[in-house]
Design a protein around this motif. Structure first.
Motif, PDB file in Angstrom:
ATOM      1  N   ALA A  52       0.810  -1.222   0.000  1.00 49.07           N
ATOM      2  CA  ALA A  52       0.000   0.000   0.000  1.00 49.07           C
ATOM      3  C   ALA A  52       0.844   1.272   0.000  1.00 49.07           C
ATOM      4  O   ALA A  52       0.314   2.373  -0.065  1.00 49.07           O
ATOM      5  N   LEU A  53       2.169   1.121   0.056  1.00 48.80           N
ATOM      6  CA  LEU A  53       3.066   2.277   0.098  1.00 48.80           C
ATOM      7  C   LEU A  53       3.472   2.641  -1.335  1.00 48.80           C
ATOM      8  O   LEU A  53       4.147   1.862  -2.003  1.00 48.80           O
ATOM      9  N   PRO A  54       3.052   3.806  -1.825  1.00 44.60           N
ATOM     10  CA  PRO A  54       3.428   4.196  -3.182  1.00 44.60           C
ATOM     11  C   PRO A  54       4.955   4.284  -3.332  1.00 44.60           C
ATOM     12  O   PRO A  54       5.654   4.668  -2.389  1.00 44.60           O
ATOM     13  N   SER A  55       5.450   3.937  -4.502  1.00 42.41           N
ATOM     14  CA  SER A  55       6.898   3.956  -4.721  1.00 42.41           C
ATOM     15  C   SER A  55       7.491   5.347  -4.534  1.00 42.41           C
ATOM     16  O   SER A  55       8.610   5.479  -4.048  1.00 42.41           O
ATOM     17  N   THR A  56       6.745   6.379  -4.862  1.00 41.11           N
ATOM     18  CA  THR A  56       7.260   7.736  -4.680  1.00 41.11           C
ATOM     19  C   THR A  56       7.438   8.061  -3.196  1.00 41.11           C
ATOM     20  O   THR A  56       8.415   8.701  -2.814  1.00 41.11           O
ATOM     21  N   LEU A  57       6.507   7.584  -2.369  1.00 38.45           N
ATOM     22  CA  LEU A  57       6.626   7.802  -0.926  1.00 38.45           C
ATOM     23  C   LEU A  57       7.793   6.983  -0.370  1.00 38.45           C
ATOM     24  O   LEU A  57       8.555   7.478   0.463  1.00 38.45           O
ATOM     25  N   ALA A  58       7.955   5.763  -0.841  1.00 41.36           N
ATOM     26  CA  ALA A  58       9.092   4.941  -0.410  1.00 41.36           C
ATOM     27  C   ALA A  58      10.412   5.619  -0.756  1.00 41.36           C
ATOM     28  O   ALA A  58      11.347   5.636   0.046  1.00 41.36           O
ATOM     29  N   GLU A  59      10.490   6.214  -1.929  1.00 44.16           N
ATOM     30  CA  GLU A  59      11.700   6.952  -2.333  1.00 44.16           C
ATOM     31  C   GLU A  59      11.954   8.138  -1.412  1.00 44.16           C
ATOM     32  O   GLU A  59      13.088   8.376  -1.000  1.00 44.16           O
ATOM     33  N   GLU A  60      10.908   8.888  -1.102  1.00 47.00           N
ATOM     34  CA  GLU A  60      11.047  10.030  -0.194  1.00 47.00           C
ATOM     35  C   GLU A  60      11.542   9.586   1.176  1.00 47.00           C
ATOM     36  O   GLU A  60      12.406  10.225   1.767  1.00 47.00           O
ATOM     37  N   VAL A  61      10.967   8.484   1.672  1.00 44.76           N
ATOM     38  CA  VAL A  61      11.352   7.956   2.981  1.00 44.76           C
ATOM     39  C   VAL A  61      12.820   7.538   2.965  1.00 44.76           C
ATOM     40  O   VAL A  61      13.586   7.886   3.866  1.00 44.76           O
ATOM     41  N   ALA A  62      13.234   6.797   1.934  1.00 47.77           N
ATOM     42  CA  ALA A  62      14.624   6.340   1.832  1.00 47.77           C
ATOM     43  C   ALA A  62      15.584   7.511   1.748  1.00 47.77           C
ATOM     44  O   ALA A  62      16.635   7.519   2.397  1.00 47.77           O
ATOM     45  N   THR A  63      15.226   8.522   0.986  1.00 46.20           N
ATOM     46  CA  THR A  63      16.087   9.701   0.834  1.00 46.20           C
ATOM     47  C   THR A  63      16.172  10.499   2.124  1.00 46.20           C
ATOM     48  O   THR A  63      17.239  10.949   2.524  1.00 46.20           O
ATOM     49  N   PHE A  64      15.036  10.665   2.800  1.00 49.62           N
ATOM     50  CA  PHE A  64      15.010  11.445   4.034  1.00 49.62           C
ATOM     51  C   PHE A  64      15.804  10.764   5.146  1.00 49.62           C
ATOM     52  O   PHE A  64      16.633  11.382   5.804  1.00 49.62           O
TER      53      PHE A  64
END
Length: 92
Positions: A52-64
């Protein structure tokens, strides 16, 4: 980290936490792997389904967050402590 930068980082932490919790309410911690993958863990440390986690949000989380395991702020949890921004080292 200066006070204004720290305030911006804390606000971003709150925004990302709210976005993650809105999609996966059981999430208590974020795990970012060396390959840039994101896993979410529950209070017991068990992996959660991140479908349920959009890939764009996962990218933001990983980057942050950067590489590591970070508790998310929530009821009864202070969450991770913001001291300075993550910076990738060139290894030199």
């Amino acid at each position: 980290m200066s006070a204004p930068d720290l305030a911006v980082a804390r606000a971003e932490l709150q925004r990302l936490t709210a976005a993650v919790i809105a999609r996966i309410p059981q999430a208590a911690a974020v795990l970012v792997t060396a390959q840039g993958g994101v896993q979410l863990l529950d209070d017991a440390g068990d992996s959660l389904d991140v479908a349920a986690l959009p890939s764009t949000l996962a990218e933001e989380v990983a980057t942050f967050f950067g590489l590591g395991v970070y508790p998310l702020p929530g009821p009864g949890r202070a969450g991770c402590r913001m001291e300075r921004p993550y910076r990738v080292s060139s290894g030199r």
